[in-house]
Scaffold this motif. Structure first.
Motif, PDB file in Angstrom:
ATOM      1  N   ASP A 138       0.856  -1.193   0.000  1.00  0.00           N
ATOM      2  CA  ASP A 138       0.000   0.000   0.000  1.00  0.00           C
ATOM      3  C   ASP A 138       0.893   1.244   0.000  1.00  0.00           C
ATOM      4  O   ASP A 138       1.655   1.464   0.939  1.00  0.00           O
ATOM      5  N   PRO A 139       0.806   2.095  -1.042  1.00  0.00           N
ATOM      6  CA  PRO A 139       1.674   3.273  -1.097  1.00  0.00           C
ATOM      7  C   PRO A 139       1.372   4.300   0.000  1.00  0.00           C
ATOM      8  O   PRO A 139       2.214   5.145   0.299  1.00  0.00           O
ATOM      9  N   HIS A 140       0.212   4.231   0.611  1.00  0.00           N
ATOM     10  CA  HIS A 140      -0.163   5.176   1.660  1.00  0.00           C
ATOM     11  C   HIS A 140       0.205   4.686   3.050  1.00  0.00           C
ATOM     12  O   HIS A 140       0.060   5.432   4.017  1.00  0.00           O
ATOM     13  N   ASP A 141       0.668   3.459   3.160  1.00  0.00           N
ATOM     14  CA  ASP A 141       1.051   2.898   4.451  1.00  0.00           C
ATOM     15  C   ASP A 141       2.534   3.206   4.691  1.00  0.00           C
ATOM     16  O   ASP A 141       3.381   2.849   3.873  1.00  0.00           O
ATOM     17  N   PRO A 142       2.876   3.866   5.800  1.00  0.00           N
ATOM     18  CA  PRO A 142       4.282   4.196   6.054  1.00  0.00           C
ATOM     19  C   PRO A 142       5.153   2.981   6.391  1.00  0.00           C
ATOM     20  O   PRO A 142       6.372   3.048   6.276  1.00  0.00           O
ATOM     21  N   ALA A 143       4.533   1.874   6.798  1.00  0.00           N
ATOM     22  CA  ALA A 143       5.303   0.680   7.162  1.00  0.00           C
ATOM     23  C   ALA A 143       5.663  -0.101   5.906  1.00  0.00           C
ATOM     24  O   ALA A 143       4.787  -0.464   5.120  1.00  0.00           O
ATOM     25  N   PRO A 144       6.943  -0.386   5.695  1.00  0.00           N
ATOM     26  CA  PRO A 144       7.341  -1.167   4.520  1.00  0.00           C
ATOM     27  C   PRO A 144       6.955  -2.641   4.649  1.00  0.00           C
ATOM     28  O   PRO A 144       6.767  -3.332   3.655  1.00  0.00           O
ATOM     29  N   TYR A 145       6.860  -3.109   5.886  1.00  0.00           N
ATOM     30  CA  TYR A 145       6.473  -4.502   6.136  1.00  0.00           C
ATOM     31  C   TYR A 145       6.013  -4.638   7.577  1.00  0.00           C
ATOM     32  O   TYR A 145       6.210  -3.754   8.389  1.00  0.00           O
ATOM     33  N   TRP A 146       5.353  -5.762   7.839  1.00  0.00           N
ATOM     34  CA  TRP A 146       4.959  -6.129   9.197  1.00  0.00           C
ATOM     35  C   TRP A 146       5.781  -7.351   9.592  1.00  0.00           C
ATOM     36  O   TRP A 146       6.002  -8.251   8.770  1.00  0.00           O
ATOM     37  N   VAL A 147       6.188  -7.406  10.845  1.00  0.00           N
ATOM     38  CA  VAL A 147       6.782  -8.617  11.408  1.00  0.00           C
ATOM     39  C   VAL A 147       5.874  -9.027  12.562  1.00  0.00           C
ATOM     40  O   VAL A 147       5.636  -8.256  13.492  1.00  0.00           O
ATOM     41  N   ILE A 148       5.347 -10.235  12.463  1.00  0.00           N
ATOM     42  CA  ILE A 148       4.326 -10.713  13.387  1.00  0.00           C
ATOM     43  C   ILE A 148       4.830 -11.967  14.099  1.00  0.00           C
ATOM     44  O   ILE A 148       5.191 -12.951  13.452  1.00  0.00           O
ATOM     45  N   SER A 149       4.860 -11.930  15.428  1.00  0.00           N
ATOM     46  CA  SER A 149       5.194 -13.128  16.204  1.00  0.00           C
ATOM     47  C   SER A 149       4.120 -14.184  15.983  1.00  0.00           C
ATOM     48  O   SER A 149       2.932 -13.866  15.937  1.00  0.00           O
ATOM     49  N   THR A 150       4.549 -15.432  15.861  1.00  0.00           N
ATOM     50  CA  THR A 150       3.611 -16.534  15.709  1.00  0.00           C
ATOM     51  C   THR A 150       4.275 -17.829  16.151  1.00  0.00           C
ATOM     52  O   THR A 150       5.480 -18.013  15.958  1.00  0.00           O
ATOM     53  N   ARG A 151       3.486 -18.710  16.730  1.00  0.00           N
ATOM     54  CA  ARG A 151       3.998 -20.027  17.116  1.00  0.00           C
ATOM     55  C   ARG A 151       4.065 -20.964  15.914  1.00  0.00           C
ATOM     56  O   ARG A 151       4.723 -21.982  15.963  1.00  0.00           O
ATOM     57  N   ARG A 152       3.350 -20.616  14.842  1.00  0.00           N
ATOM     58  CA  ARG A 152       3.307 -21.459  13.634  1.00  0.00           C
ATOM     59  C   ARG A 152       3.622 -20.620  12.390  1.00  0.00           C
ATOM     60  O   ARG A 152       2.731 -20.301  11.600  1.00  0.00           O
ATOM     61  N   PRO A 153       4.899 -20.249  12.203  1.00  0.00           N
ATOM     62  CA  PRO A 153       5.242 -19.370  11.084  1.00  0.00           C
ATOM     63  C   PRO A 153       4.874 -19.949   9.711  1.00  0.00           C
ATOM     64  O   PRO A 153       4.386 -19.218   8.848  1.00  0.00           O
ATOM     65  N   GLU A 154       5.071 -21.246   9.532  1.00  0.00           N
ATOM     66  CA  GLU A 154       4.752 -21.851   8.238  1.00  0.00           C
ATOM     67  C   GLU A 154       3.243 -21.827   7.983  1.00  0.00           C
ATOM     68  O   GLU A 154       2.790 -21.585   6.865  1.00  0.00           O
ATOM     69  N   GLY A 155       2.462 -22.076   9.019  1.00  0.00           N
ATOM     70  CA  GLY A 155       1.007 -22.061   8.887  1.00  0.00           C
ATOM     71  C   GLY A 155       0.468 -20.678   8.572  1.00  0.00           C
ATOM     72  O   GLY A 155      -0.415 -20.521   7.720  1.00  0.00           O
ATOM     73  N   LEU A 156       0.985 -19.653   9.236  1.00  0.00           N
ATOM     74  CA  LEU A 156       0.553 -18.283   8.959  1.00  0.00           C
ATOM     75  C   LEU A 156       0.981 -17.868   7.561  1.00  0.00           C
ATOM     76  O   LEU A 156       0.186 -17.277   6.814  1.00  0.00           O
ATOM     77  N   ALA A 157       2.210 -18.192   7.176  1.00  0.00           N
ATOM     78  CA  ALA A 157       2.675 -17.863   5.830  1.00  0.00           C
ATOM     79  C   ALA A 157       1.817 -18.559   4.777  1.00  0.00           C
ATOM     80  O   ALA A 157       1.460 -17.960   3.755  1.00  0.00           O
ATOM     81  N   ALA A 158       1.457 -19.806   5.015  1.00  0.00           N
ATOM     82  CA  ALA A 158       0.614 -20.550   4.075  1.00  0.00           C
ATOM     83  C   ALA A 158      -0.767 -19.917   3.969  1.00  0.00           C
ATOM     84  O   ALA A 158      -1.330 -19.801   2.871  1.00  0.00           O
ATOM     85  N   ALA A 159      -1.326 -19.471   5.090  1.00  0.00           N
ATOM     86  CA  ALA A 159      -2.641 -18.832   5.066  1.00  0.00           C
ATOM     87  C   ALA A 159      -2.599 -17.512   4.295  1.00  0.00           C
ATOM     88  O   ALA A 159      -3.548 -17.165   3.592  1.00  0.00           O
ATOM     89  N   LEU A 160      -1.490 -16.801   4.399  1.00  0.00           N
ATOM     90  CA  LEU A 160      -1.367 -15.518   3.705  1.00  0.00           C
ATOM     91  C   LEU A 160      -1.106 -15.674   2.220  1.00  0.00           C
ATOM     92  O   LEU A 160      -1.502 -14.831   1.423  1.00  0.00           O
ATOM     93  N   THR A 161      -0.429 -16.739   1.838  1.00  0.00           N
ATOM     94  CA  THR A 161      -0.109 -16.935   0.424  1.00  0.00           C
ATOM     95  C   THR A 161      -1.095 -17.841  -0.274  1.00  0.00           C
ATOM     96  O   THR A 161      -1.086 -17.940  -1.506  1.00  0.00           O
ATOM     97  N   GLY A 162      -1.915 -18.543   0.497  1.00  0.00           N
ATOM     98  CA  GLY A 162      -2.890 -19.451  -0.111  1.00  0.00           C
ATOM     99  C   GLY A 162      -2.320 -20.813  -0.441  1.00  0.00           C
ATOM    100  O   GLY A 162      -2.953 -21.620  -1.112  1.00  0.00           O
ATOM    101  N   HIS A 163      -1.123 -21.102   0.039  1.00  0.00           N
ATOM    102  CA  HIS A 163      -0.497 -22.403  -0.183  1.00  0.00           C
ATOM    103  C   HIS A 163      -0.677 -23.286   1.038  1.00  0.00           C
ATOM    104  O   HIS A 163      -0.761 -22.799   2.144  1.00  0.00           O
ATOM    105  N   SER A 164      -0.687 -24.570   0.828  1.00  0.00           N
ATOM    106  CA  SER A 164      -0.777 -25.492   1.959  1.00  0.00           C
ATOM    107  C   SER A 164       0.620 -25.766   2.496  1.00  0.00           C
ATOM    108  O   SER A 164       1.613 -25.651   1.784  1.00  0.00           O
TER     109      SER A 164
END
Length: 151
Positions: A121-147
């Motif tokens: 988003d060009p209007h968002d000042p944050a270049p990226y978000w870093v989010i703590s998670t106990r299941r990084p692969e699961g969250l990444a899969a949910a965000l990308t749509g991959h299993s």
């Protein structure tokens, strides 16, 4: 429909330490002042700790078809770019030395994994978000749509 949901609650060890602290405060006050004083101080400390732990550990990470929610922050998925699951030193460095000061962070020190999500988003000042998670692969899969595949 939510494709990913996680509550970043505080670990059991924190509750054990809090209980030990409340008992210690009770004894420290009850011995010289009496049971009522000890119960008052211990109860007050216990209440403050419980409320603090529930608030701090109440942070949620949720992904649905339209949005990503991380704590109080919400962004539409159309503004998400590349997603990277982070573990070990990569996760530690993402919150520390490799972190852009403008990035949005949902950090919980007791959670060892993380996901870095590029924000397009060009209007968002944050270049990226870093989010703590106990299941990084699961969250990444949910965000990308991959299993997630495990070997």
């Amino acid at each position: 429909m939510t494709s990913y949901r996680e509550r970043l609650s505080v670990p059991v060890s924190w509750w054990i330490v809090a209980t030990a602290l409340v008992v210690t405060l009770f004894v420290i006050v009850a011995v010289p002042v009496g049971m009522f004083g000890g119960a008052f101080v211990g109860g007050l400390a216990g209440l403050v700790l419980v409320l603090s732990y529930l608030q701090y550990g109440g942070a949620r990470v949720e992904v649905d078809a339209q949005q990503l929610r991380a704590g109080r922050a919400v962004i539409d998925r159309v503004h998400l770019g590349t997603v990277e699951a982070l573990t070990g030193d990569d996760a530690r460095h993402a919150f520390g030395r490799d972190c852009d000061p403008k990035a949005y962070l949902l950090l919980r020190s007791y959670v060892k994994g993380a996901v870095r999500v590029e924000i397009t988003d060009p209007h968002d000042p944050a270049p990226y978000w870093v989010i703590s998670t106990r299941r990084p692969e699961g969250l990444a899969a949910a965000l990308t749509g991959h299993s997630v595949t495990r070997s």
